[in-house]
Design a protein around this motif. Sequence first.
Motif, PDB file in Angstrom:
ATOM      1  N   SER A  85       0.840  -1.201   0.000  1.00 26.12           N
ATOM      2  CA  SER A  85       0.000   0.000   0.000  1.00 26.12           C
ATOM      3  C   SER A  85       0.871   1.247   0.000  1.00 26.12           C
ATOM      4  O   SER A  85       1.998   1.246   0.513  1.00 26.12           O
ATOM      5  N   GLY A  86       0.325   2.312  -0.581  1.00 25.51           N
ATOM      6  CA  GLY A  86       1.052   3.573  -0.593  1.00 25.51           C
ATOM      7  C   GLY A  86       0.489   4.515  -1.637  1.00 25.51           C
ATOM      8  O   GLY A  86      -0.383   4.153  -2.437  1.00 25.51           O
ATOM      9  N   GLN A  87       0.996   5.727  -1.636  1.00 30.29           N
ATOM     10  CA  GLN A  87       0.548   6.745  -2.577  1.00 30.29           C
ATOM     11  C   GLN A  87       1.272   6.587  -3.909  1.00 30.29           C
ATOM     12  O   GLN A  87       2.480   6.331  -3.954  1.00 30.29           O
ATOM     13  N   ILE A  88       0.528   6.731  -5.003  1.00 32.61           N
ATOM     14  CA  ILE A  88       1.113   6.619  -6.341  1.00 32.61           C
ATOM     15  C   ILE A  88       1.835   7.925  -6.664  1.00 32.61           C
ATOM     16  O   ILE A  88       1.242   9.010  -6.621  1.00 32.61           O
ATOM     17  N   VAL A  89       3.120   7.807  -6.987  1.00 29.51           N
ATOM     18  CA  VAL A  89       3.927   9.000  -7.261  1.00 29.51           C
ATOM     19  C   VAL A  89       4.332   9.102  -8.726  1.00 29.51           C
ATOM     20  O   VAL A  89       4.813  10.155  -9.161  1.00 29.51           O
ATOM     21  N   ASP A  90       4.141   8.029  -9.492  1.00 25.79           N
ATOM     22  CA  ASP A  90       4.548   8.064 -10.905  1.00 25.79           C
ATOM     23  C   ASP A  90       3.672   7.099 -11.694  1.00 25.79           C
ATOM     24  O   ASP A  90       3.582   5.915 -11.348  1.00 25.79           O
ATOM     25  N   LEU A  91       3.021   7.603 -12.745  1.00 22.06           N
ATOM     26  CA  LEU A  91       2.183   6.784 -13.620  1.00 22.06           C
ATOM     27  C   LEU A  91       2.856   6.712 -14.982  1.00 22.06           C
ATOM     28  O   LEU A  91       3.063   7.741 -15.639  1.00 22.06           O
ATOM     29  N   ARG A  92       3.202   5.507 -15.423  1.00 25.01           N
ATOM     30  CA  ARG A  92       4.008   5.338 -16.628  1.00 25.01           C
ATOM     31  C   ARG A  92       3.197   4.976 -17.875  1.00 25.01           C
ATOM     32  O   ARG A  92       3.781   4.835 -18.950  1.00 25.01           O
ATOM     33  N   VAL A  93       1.898   4.784 -17.779  1.00 26.82           N
ATOM     34  CA  VAL A  93       1.106   4.347 -18.934  1.00 26.82           C
ATOM     35  C   VAL A  93      -0.082   5.278 -19.125  1.00 26.82           C
ATOM     36  O   VAL A  93      -0.449   6.055 -18.229  1.00 26.82           O
ATOM     37  N   GLN A  94      -0.676   5.165 -20.320  1.00 24.36           N
ATOM     38  CA  GLN A  94      -1.889   5.891 -20.654  1.00 24.36           C
ATOM     39  C   GLN A  94      -2.987   4.901 -21.028  1.00 24.36           C
ATOM     40  O   GLN A  94      -2.716   3.724 -21.285  1.00 24.36           O
ATOM     41  N   ASP A  95      -4.207   5.401 -21.085  1.00 25.80           N
ATOM     42  CA  ASP A  95      -5.328   4.542 -21.449  1.00 25.80           C
ATOM     43  C   ASP A  95      -5.150   4.023 -22.876  1.00 25.80           C
ATOM     44  O   ASP A  95      -4.753   4.766 -23.784  1.00 25.80           O
ATOM     45  N   ASN A  96      -5.424   2.723 -23.070  1.00 29.70           N
ATOM     46  CA  ASN A  96      -5.327   2.034 -24.365  1.00 29.70           C
ATOM     47  C   ASN A  96      -3.892   1.894 -24.870  1.00 29.70           C
ATOM     48  O   ASN A  96      -3.681   1.595 -26.048  1.00 29.70           O
ATOM     49  N   GLN A  97      -2.923   2.081 -24.001  1.00 30.28           N
ATOM     50  CA  GLN A  97      -1.525   1.893 -24.394  1.00 30.28           C
ATOM     51  C   GLN A  97      -1.173   0.411 -24.354  1.00 30.28           C
ATOM     52  O   GLN A  97      -1.577  -0.315 -23.452  1.00 30.28           O
ATOM     53  N   PHE A  98      -0.398  -0.035 -25.351  1.00 28.79           N
ATOM     54  CA  PHE A  98       0.047  -1.430 -25.373  1.00 28.79           C
ATOM     55  C   PHE A  98       1.269  -1.585 -24.475  1.00 28.79           C
ATOM     56  O   PHE A  98       2.190  -0.761 -24.511  1.00 28.79           O
ATOM     57  N   VAL A  99       1.271  -2.636 -23.671  1.00 28.52           N
ATOM     58  CA  VAL A  99       2.391  -2.914 -22.774  1.00 28.52           C
ATOM     59  C   VAL A  99       2.797  -4.373 -22.931  1.00 28.52           C
ATOM     60  O   VAL A  99       1.983  -5.222 -23.306  1.00 28.52           O
ATOM     61  N   HIS A 100       4.059  -4.636 -22.654  1.00 33.19           N
ATOM     62  CA  HIS A 100       4.565  -6.000 -22.656  1.00 33.19           C
ATOM     63  C   HIS A 100       4.630  -6.529 -21.225  1.00 33.19           C
ATOM     64  O   HIS A 100       4.631  -5.754 -20.262  1.00 33.19           O
ATOM     65  N   LYS A 101       4.700  -7.820 -21.124  1.00 33.05           N
ATOM     66  CA  LYS A 101       4.824  -8.438 -19.807  1.00 33.05           C
ATOM     67  C   LYS A 101       6.110  -7.957 -19.137  1.00 33.05           C
ATOM     68  O   LYS A 101       7.194  -8.042 -19.707  1.00 33.05           O
ATOM     69  N   GLY A 102       5.982  -7.424 -17.921  1.00 31.19           N
ATOM     70  CA  GLY A 102       7.128  -6.916 -17.189  1.00 31.19           C
ATOM     71  C   GLY A 102       7.325  -5.419 -17.304  1.00 31.19           C
ATOM     72  O   GLY A 102       8.175  -4.856 -16.594  1.00 31.19           O
ATOM     73  N   ASP A 103       6.552  -4.745 -18.171  1.00 35.68           N
ATOM     74  CA  ASP A 103       6.676  -3.287 -18.290  1.00 35.68           C
ATOM     75  C   ASP A 103       6.138  -2.607 -17.030  1.00 35.68           C
ATOM     76  O   ASP A 103       5.162  -3.059 -16.420  1.00 35.68           O
ATOM     77  N   LEU A 104       6.761  -1.488 -16.669  1.00 36.77           N
ATOM     78  CA  LEU A 104       6.368  -0.745 -15.474  1.00 36.77           C
ATOM     79  C   LEU A 104       5.084   0.031 -15.747  1.00 36.77           C
ATOM     80  O   LEU A 104       4.976   0.756 -16.740  1.00 36.77           O
ATOM     81  N   LEU A 105       4.100  -0.124 -14.848  1.00 36.15           N
ATOM     82  CA  LEU A 105       2.822   0.570 -14.988  1.00 36.15           C
ATOM     83  C   LEU A 105       2.779   1.832 -14.129  1.00 36.15           C
ATOM     84  O   LEU A 105       2.454   2.908 -14.616  1.00 36.15           O
ATOM     85  N   TYR A 106       3.088   1.693 -12.853  1.00 38.27           N
ATOM     86  CA  TYR A 106       3.125   2.867 -11.973  1.00 38.27           C
ATOM     87  C   TYR A 106       4.015   2.559 -10.774  1.00 38.27           C
ATOM     88  O   TYR A 106       4.395   1.406 -10.537  1.00 38.27           O
ATOM     89  N   VAL A 107       4.350   3.628 -10.039  1.00 37.95           N
ATOM     90  CA  VAL A 107       5.275   3.515  -8.909  1.00 37.95           C
ATOM     91  C   VAL A 107       4.589   4.037  -7.655  1.00 37.95           C
ATOM     92  O   VAL A 107       3.980   5.118  -7.665  1.00 37.95           O
ATOM     93  N   ILE A 108       4.694   3.265  -6.581  1.00 40.66           N
ATOM     94  CA  ILE A 108       4.200   3.672  -5.265  1.00 40.66           C
ATOM     95  C   ILE A 108       5.352   4.336  -4.505  1.00 40.66           C
ATOM     96  O   ILE A 108       6.519   3.945  -4.652  1.00 40.66           O
ATOM     97  N   ASP A 109       5.031   5.336  -3.710  1.00 38.14           N
ATOM     98  CA  ASP A 109       6.050   6.074  -2.954  1.00 38.14           C
ATOM     99  C   ASP A 109       6.960   5.095  -2.206  1.00 38.14           C
ATOM    100  O   ASP A 109       6.516   4.365  -1.307  1.00 38.14           O
ATOM    101  N   PRO A 110       8.261   5.049  -2.548  1.00 38.25           N
ATOM    102  CA  PRO A 110       9.146   4.033  -1.965  1.00 38.25           C
ATOM    103  C   PRO A 110       9.843   4.460  -0.678  1.00 38.25           C
ATOM    104  O   PRO A 110      10.611   3.665  -0.111  1.00 38.25           O
ATOM    105  N   VAL A 111       9.613   5.688  -0.188  1.00 37.22           N
ATOM    106  CA  VAL A 111      10.399   6.203   0.936  1.00 37.22           C
ATOM    107  C   VAL A 111      10.264   5.310   2.161  1.00 37.22           C
ATOM    108  O   VAL A 111      11.267   4.897   2.775  1.00 37.22           O
ATOM    109  N   ASP A 112       9.049   4.994   2.554  1.00 42.19           N
ATOM    110  CA  ASP A 112       8.845   4.165   3.746  1.00 42.19           C
ATOM    111  C   ASP A 112       9.504   2.797   3.596  1.00 42.19           C
ATOM    112  O   ASP A 112      10.035   2.236   4.569  1.00 42.19           O
ATOM    113  N   PHE A 113       9.493   2.269   2.404  1.00 36.48           N
ATOM    114  CA  PHE A 113      10.054   0.939   2.179  1.00 36.48           C
ATOM    115  C   PHE A 113      11.580   0.988   2.136  1.00 36.48           C
ATOM    116  O   PHE A 113      12.247   0.021   2.530  1.00 36.48           O
TER     117      PHE A 113
END
Length: 351
Positions: A85-113
């Motif tokens: 759980s955490g706040q989303i700080v980076d969104l790497r995709v858009q609606d209807n965008q093609f992605v491959h298996k393993g591609d980064l979709l979004y990033v959760i705030d990593p500071v606490d971790f």
Amino acid sequence: MPATTADEDDPKAASRTDARRQADPPRLTARRGRTAKIVRLAATGVILLVAFVAAVFVWNFYVVAPWTRDGRVRVQVANIAPQVSGQIVDLRVQDNQFVHKGDLLYVIDPVDFEVAVTSADAEVKNREADLQVKNAQSARRQALTTVSTSVEEKQQFAGTAKIAEASLESAQAQLRQAKVNLERTQVKSTVNGRVTNLLMRVGDYARTGTSNISVVDTDSFWIDGYFEETKMANVHVGDAADIKLMGYAPHLTGTVESITLGISTANAAASTQGLPDVNPVYTWVRLAQRVPVRVRIDHKPDDVPLVAGMTATVVVGTGRAPLPTWFMDLRDRVAGPTASPAGGQAEADRR
């Protein structure tokens, strides 16, 4: 002077000729009437025969032939949920965008971790130092004789060293878990596909186990054909299938992969007492149930897009049902047995 005929010279012969001429029109009329009646009867028979044959083929085509217009394009959708759980700080995709298996979709705030990893790493170092001390103390006690120390004291120091070793292993496990949680702040696609219905944005709070992004698995498309039960006798696993999507002229090809073995029935629901709840109303008009048949897509033209939910017409095999046995017998009696191509070739060879 012009020559005269024998009939003109003989009055009796002339009268007989006139009588025949007067008698011929009724005979001709009767003969023509019989001919017209025969023609009408023959035409009526031919029309009835053609109508009967057409009715047989139409019945076979619409009722028995293995085809349906009630087909749907289906697909698997990966509902991706974060594992931390955490706040989303980076969104790497858009609606209807093609992605491959393993591609980064979004990033959760990593500071606490990251802090958790640092803390776990420090705890591991602390446990390592403590284990070294405990091992040294135990080794010294083990080297002493029973004059300087007791057996019980040796066992206590050996046990303390074991406890320190276990504490180190626990700290190392916590460090591994902290590193895994840090990696999980980067949420990645689990399939090849297209992001769909993207509603999340930077700043949203992601909760563990709650799906917040969906990816259509483009490698999993198939067709579900809903065939009437009257047509299922001519549908088999492994049969070839021809597929046409509504709005597109090119055809797709496929193979019958499986047939559903059960569909819902209202009479199977249990009552409040656990007994079958059977509907007492029985209608005279009974509609054929539709059985889902799964068709694997073998070939798709490049200019035909696949969208889950699209309507499709599915034809299994040749799309024609075998003629009824009684119709085949009637045809053989009227036209004679139809020789097979192999039989005809054998007959030609004998000749």
